[in-house]
Design a protein around this motif. Sequence first.
Motif, short mmCIF file in Angstrom:
data_model
loop_
_atom_site.label_atom_id
_atom_site.label_comp_id
_atom_site.label_asym_id
_atom_site.label_seq_id
_atom_site.Cartn_x
_atom_site.Cartn_y
_atom_site.Cartn_z
N VAL A 72 66.43 26.24 -36.21
CA VAL A 72 67.36 27.23 -36.78
C VAL A 72 68.36 27.66 -35.72
CG1 VAL A 72 67.54 29.51 -37.85
CG2 VAL A 72 65.61 28.01 -38.42
N VAL A 73 67.89 27.90 -34.50
CA VAL A 73 68.76 28.29 -33.40
C VAL A 73 69.75 27.17 -33.10
CG1 VAL A 73 68.82 28.89 -30.93
CG2 VAL A 73 67.05 29.85 -32.41
N ASP A 74 69.27 25.92 -33.09
CA ASP A 74 70.15 24.78 -32.86
C ASP A 74 71.26 24.70 -33.91
OD1 ASP A 74 68.58 24.01 -30.68
OD2 ASP A 74 67.39 22.61 -31.87
N THR A 75 70.89 24.89 -35.16
CA THR A 75 71.87 24.83 -36.26
C THR A 75 72.88 25.95 -36.13
OG1 THR A 75 70.22 23.81 -37.68
CG2 THR A 75 72.13 24.81 -38.77
N LEU A 76 72.43 27.14 -35.79
CA LEU A 76 73.34 28.27 -35.59
C LEU A 76 74.32 27.98 -34.47
CD1 LEU A 76 74.21 31.22 -36.12
CD2 LEU A 76 72.49 31.89 -34.42
N ARG A 77 73.83 27.48 -33.35
CA ARG A 77 74.73 27.16 -32.22
C ARG A 77 75.76 26.10 -32.62
NH1 ARG A 77 70.59 27.13 -27.13
NH2 ARG A 77 70.78 29.33 -26.69
N GLU A 78 75.29 25.09 -33.33
CA GLU A 78 76.19 24.03 -33.77
C GLU A 78 77.25 24.59 -34.71
OE1 GLU A 78 77.81 20.25 -33.82
OE2 GLU A 78 76.26 21.04 -32.52
N ALA A 79 76.84 25.45 -35.63
CA ALA A 79 77.78 26.04 -36.58
C ALA A 79 78.84 26.87 -35.84
CB ALA A 79 77.04 26.92 -37.58
N LEU A 80 78.43 27.62 -34.84
CA LEU A 80 79.39 28.44 -34.09
C LEU A 80 80.43 27.61 -33.37
CD1 LEU A 80 77.00 31.19 -32.66
CD2 LEU A 80 78.81 31.51 -34.37
N THR A 81 80.08 26.39 -32.96
CA THR A 81 81.06 25.55 -32.26
C THR A 81 82.12 24.99 -33.20
OG1 THR A 81 79.78 23.51 -32.50
CG2 THR A 81 79.35 24.86 -30.53
N HIS A 82 81.86 24.99 -34.51
CA HIS A 82 82.80 24.42 -35.47
C HIS A 82 83.69 25.47 -36.15
CE1 HIS A 82 81.25 20.39 -35.08
NE2 HIS A 82 80.02 20.86 -35.21
N ILE A 83 83.53 26.71 -35.80
CA ILE A 83 84.36 27.76 -36.40
C ILE A 83 85.64 27.88 -35.59
CG2 ILE A 83 84.50 30.23 -36.94
CD1 ILE A 83 81.43 30.11 -37.35
N PRO A 84 86.79 27.79 -36.25
CA PRO A 84 88.08 27.86 -35.53
C PRO A 84 88.24 29.20 -34.80
CG PRO A 84 88.39 27.18 -37.83
CD PRO A 84 86.97 27.59 -37.68
N PRO A 85 88.88 29.18 -33.64
CA PRO A 85 89.05 30.40 -32.84
C PRO A 85 89.74 31.54 -33.60
CG PRO A 85 89.65 28.49 -31.54
CD PRO A 85 89.40 28.00 -32.94
N GLU A 86 90.64 31.21 -34.51
CA GLU A 86 91.34 32.28 -35.24
C GLU A 86 90.42 33.06 -36.18
OE1 GLU A 86 92.12 28.34 -37.33
OE2 GLU A 86 92.36 29.05 -35.28
N GLN A 87 89.21 32.53 -36.41
CA GLN A 87 88.26 33.22 -37.28
C GLN A 87 87.16 33.96 -36.48
OE1 GLN A 87 86.74 30.57 -40.27
NE2 GLN A 87 88.75 30.25 -41.19
N HIS A 88 87.28 33.95 -35.18
CA HIS A 88 86.27 34.59 -34.34
C HIS A 88 86.23 36.11 -34.49
CE1 HIS A 88 85.54 31.06 -31.35
NE2 HIS A 88 85.46 30.68 -32.61
#
Length: 172
Positions: A72-88
């Motif tokens: 679950v932690v791995d999936t969360l980390r991976e998901a965070l890397t794919h979110i565009p910076p303008e949505q941070h």
Amino acid sequence: MAQEATTPQPAKNDGQPNVRELEMLKKQCEENMNGWKRALADYENFRREVAARTAEMREYHVMQVTADILPVVDTLREALTHIPPEQHATPWYQGLVQIGKQWEQFAKKYGVEQIESAGEQFDPQLHEAISTSRNESKPHEEIVTVHQHGYTLNGKMIRPAKVTVNKLDSKK
């Protein structure tokens, strides 16, 4: 006739203590004291053993729960890397970041440590090489990419880090 149990009666000797009886009582007192000391030592040993077993069981369960949570932690980390910076700045992104922080608090509370891997020398005790690459500007067997973080609990492996290792041709 049935014999009745009789208690030894002290010998009557004009109020003077019977030396033999005193010695017998003193010996019995010492035996009782030694028995009590042995029982106390046995109890203390048992108490320490139970405490050690309880600690081992706790550590085992923390390892099991952690191993189950890591995907679950791995999936969360991976998901965070794919979110565009303008949505941070969005609340949902910040919520995901908060979940990551909660994981870090959990890990710290229970003694779970992430294995540092990027830029380190490959160590087969800590890392699992899933691929190799060749880069002359990096040292031989340096980890160039971490695909999945590894974790330990009190020095015991929960999961090795999955990495890409730099391999240079060996000189002959």
